[in-house]
Design an enzyme around this catalytic site. Structure first.
Site, PDB file in Angstrom:
ATOM      1  N   ILE A  38      29.355  -2.390  43.275  1.00 13.04           N
ATOM      2  CA  ILE A  38      28.249  -3.176  44.008  1.00 13.04           C
ATOM      3  C   ILE A  38      27.122  -2.241  43.844  1.00 13.04           C
ATOM      4  O   ILE A  38      25.962  -2.585  43.348  1.00 13.04           O
ATOM      5  CB  ILE A  38      28.621  -3.608  45.263  1.00 13.04           C
ATOM      6  CG1 ILE A  38      29.373  -4.715  45.274  1.00 13.04           C
ATOM      7  CG2 ILE A  38      27.179  -4.201  45.802  1.00 13.04           C
ATOM      8  CD1 ILE A  38      30.143  -4.767  46.809  1.00 13.04           C
ATOM      9  N   ASP A  45      26.564   9.810  45.827  1.00 17.44           N
ATOM     10  CA  ASP A  45      27.828   9.502  45.812  1.00 17.44           C
ATOM     11  C   ASP A  45      28.738  10.881  45.633  1.00 17.44           C
ATOM     12  O   ASP A  45      28.213  11.829  45.105  1.00 17.44           O
ATOM     13  CB  ASP A  45      28.043   8.455  44.800  1.00 17.44           C
ATOM     14  CG  ASP A  45      29.400   7.574  45.208  1.00 17.44           C
ATOM     15  OD1 ASP A  45      30.624   8.176  45.374  1.00 17.44           O
ATOM     16  OD2 ASP A  45      29.327   6.373  45.185  1.00 17.44           O
ATOM     17  N   CYS A  69      28.164   1.905  50.441  1.00 16.57           N
ATOM     18  CA  CYS A  69      29.223   2.752  50.472  1.00 16.57           C
ATOM     19  C   CYS A  69      30.452   2.162  51.511  1.00 16.57           C
ATOM     20  O   CYS A  69      29.834   1.328  52.253  1.00 16.57           O
ATOM     21  CB  CYS A  69      28.863   4.121  50.950  1.00 16.57           C
ATOM     22  SG  CYS A  69      28.029   4.252  52.398  1.00 16.57           S
ATOM     23  N   SER A  91      26.790  -3.592  53.001  1.00 18.07           N
ATOM     24  CA  SER A  91      28.156  -3.140  52.768  1.00 18.07           C
ATOM     25  C   SER A  91      28.833  -3.352  54.200  1.00 18.07           C
ATOM     26  O   SER A  91      29.638  -4.284  54.273  1.00 18.07           O
ATOM     27  CB  SER A  91      27.748  -1.565  52.536  1.00 18.07           C
ATOM     28  OG  SER A  91      29.177  -1.078  52.140  1.00 18.07           O
ATOM     29  N   ARG A  92      28.632  -2.381  55.312  1.00 24.47           N
ATOM     30  CA  ARG A  92      29.371  -2.601  56.314  1.00 24.47           C
ATOM     31  C   ARG A  92      28.526  -2.237  57.583  1.00 24.47           C
ATOM     32  O   ARG A  92      27.663  -1.354  57.253  1.00 24.47           O
ATOM     33  CB  ARG A  92      30.754  -1.419  56.331  1.00 24.47           C
ATOM     34  CG  ARG A  92      31.686  -2.010  55.531  1.00 24.47           C
ATOM     35  CD  ARG A  92      32.436  -3.215  56.080  1.00 24.47           C
ATOM     36  NE  ARG A  92      33.632  -3.898  55.296  1.00 24.47           N
ATOM     37  CZ  ARG A  92      33.614  -4.736  54.270  1.00 24.47           C
ATOM     38  NH1 ARG A  92      32.295  -5.150  54.088  1.00 24.47           N
ATOM     39  NH2 ARG A  92      34.588  -5.181  53.738  1.00 24.47           N
ATOM     40  N   ASP A 143      22.811  -7.680  56.083  1.00 28.65           N
ATOM     41  CA  ASP A 143      23.559  -8.766  55.991  1.00 28.65           C
ATOM     42  C   ASP A 143      24.972  -8.482  56.938  1.00 28.65           C
ATOM     43  O   ASP A 143      25.857  -9.439  56.728  1.00 28.65           O
ATOM     44  CB  ASP A 143      24.056  -8.888  54.534  1.00 28.65           C
ATOM     45  CG  ASP A 143      24.946 -10.134  54.034  1.00 28.65           C
ATOM     46  OD1 ASP A 143      24.486 -11.233  54.798  1.00 28.65           O
ATOM     47  OD2 ASP A 143      25.910  -9.970  53.523  1.00 28.65           O
ATOM     48  N   GLU A 192      29.501  -7.634  64.386  1.00 34.70           N
ATOM     49  CA  GLU A 192      29.323  -8.999  63.916  1.00 34.70           C
ATOM     50  C   GLU A 192      30.536 -10.013  64.274  1.00 34.70           C
ATOM     51  O   GLU A 192      30.426 -11.027  63.829  1.00 34.70           O
ATOM     52  CB  GLU A 192      29.082  -9.128  62.364  1.00 34.70           C
ATOM     53  CG  GLU A 192      30.306  -8.615  61.745  1.00 34.70           C
ATOM     54  CD  GLU A 192      29.894  -8.718  60.276  1.00 34.70           C
ATOM     55  OE1 GLU A 192      30.671  -9.270  59.468  1.00 34.70           O
ATOM     56  OE2 GLU A 192      29.170  -8.131  59.675  1.00 34.70           O
ATOM     57  N   HIS A 223      26.399 -12.054  56.985  1.00 34.84           N
ATOM     58  CA  HIS A 223      27.274 -11.757  55.936  1.00 34.84           C
ATOM     59  C   HIS A 223      27.569 -12.661  54.730  1.00 34.84           C
ATOM     60  O   HIS A 223      28.564 -13.401  54.578  1.00 34.84           O
ATOM     61  CB  HIS A 223      28.706 -11.808  56.651  1.00 34.84           C
ATOM     62  CG  HIS A 223      29.690 -10.672  56.156  1.00 34.84           C
ATOM     63  ND1 HIS A 223      30.050  -9.516  56.853  1.00 34.84           N
ATOM     64  CD2 HIS A 223      30.127 -10.651  54.834  1.00 34.84           C
ATOM     65  CE1 HIS A 223      30.832  -8.898  55.970  1.00 34.84           C
ATOM     66  NE2 HIS A 223      30.833  -9.428  54.808  1.00 34.84           N
TER      67      HIS A 223
END
Length: 330
Positions: A155, A174, A205, A233-234, A258, A263, A295
């Site tokens: 992604i 990264d 990540c 991502s998270r 997002d 959540e 999401h």
């Protein structure tokens, strides 16, 4: 294989039923999430299919294993909601969809950037009310800006290529560098340099102990004043309370998310007639320079097709005794 399908939405039924050729698997759909309170529903099944907000902790695993569940099929890439120590102790296999449509999430991150920047959502609402004023809708040229990308997996790599196409200078952080991205012009730097130099920072990540709250008061303090921060991502990559402080001081000029750490009690539900009990997200929503989507990044036809196909193939592979190429063994 008899599969208990949890956290079911209409689109899950549509795509999984379509790609479950000849009803090879017997899918029973439950709208409730999987957790230790709903795990009793797995009696008589051999597998469960779960999503990002299902809780597969030690209590849940103990119950579903006793009920005869042999495999957990995640219809997503992330797996931080699974207790792998408990899974291993009960010989429970866990499979996932490691990549479905990287472009879908990368393009959604781009949409958040463009919407926050050019304020198209505000312009749309104004025009619908007959207000054609463009006061306070000033944006900036994305071309020529420095975009920092934290995480250059599938992604993140797709997002890098999009930003290069906009004419941006792309910096990346990264633990594994991509030779392909370097040849395309992406510059890898240490995390601090990416934070310090970027006008826009996008998180791509995975969530693990090293990346949890990677965006916090300390890292925010290193960013440019007025930085744009994007997270598709998270949710737990960002300490939301620290982000609120950054927004209040102006250090964060734009925030597009997002995903959200808490959540599970909010997203994928219609709460329009309810009082939101989460004070943190309520505060975030109140900012004029914050854009939150529930999401939505994965939600394209192409991604849903890939998710259904790969998940069902994972289940078929387990049932036939084939090597599980998408098994998580951590």
């Amino acid at each position: 294989m008899k599969v208990a399908f949890f956290s079911t939405k209409s689109y899950d039924k549509e795509y999984f039923s379509r790609f479950n050729y000849d009803n090879f698997h017997e899918l029973t759909y439950f709208e409730v999430p999987l957790n230790h309170q709903t795990a009793s529903l797995t009696v008589g099944f051999e597998a469960v299919c779960v999503f990002v907000n299902d809780i597969i902790d030690d209590k849940t695993i103990e119950i579903i294993s006793a009920n005869g569940i042999k495999v957990v099929a995640l219809r997503c890439a992330g797996f931080n909601n699974v207790d792998f120590k408990a899974a291993k102790s009960t010989n429970l296999k866990v499979v996932r969809v490691p990549a479905y449509s990287p472009e879908s999430v990368a393009e959604h991150a781009t949409a958040l950037i463009l919407t926050l920047n050019r304020k198209t959502h505000k312009a749309y609402n104004r025009v619908r009310e007959g207000n054609f004023s463009i006061e306070n809708l000033t944006g900036f040229n994305l071309s020529g800006k420095t975009v920092g990308v934290i995480g250059t997996g599938l992604i993140g790599a797709s997002f890098c290529k999009i930003m290069l196409g906009f004419g941006c200078k792309v910096l990346a952080y990264d633990i594994q560098k991509s030779a392909d991205l370097i040849t395309k012009g992406v510059q890898y730097k240490n995390l601090d340099d990416v934070l310090i130099e970027s006008d826009v920072i996008s998180l791509h990540c995975p969530l693990n102990p090293e990346t949890a709250h990677i965006v916090n008061a300390g890292s925010i303090s290193k960013m440019k004043n007025g930085v744009m921060l994007i997270n598709t991502s998270r949710g737990a990559l960002i300490n939301a309370q620290d982000a609120i402080e950054g927004l209040k001081t102006g250090k964060i000029g734009y925030l597009g998310i997002d995903v959200y750490e808490q959540e599970a009690d909010l997203f994928f539900q219609d709460l329009s007639e309810s009082v939101i009990q989460d004070d943190v997200i309520a505060r975030l929503i109140s900012f004029p320079n914050v854009l939150i989507t529930g999401h939505l990044g994965f939600f394209t036809k192409e991604a849903l097709e890939e998710i259904a196909t790969i998940t069902l193939n994972n289940l078929s592979g387990f049932e036939s005794g084939r090597e599980l190429v998408n098994e998580i063994k951590s």
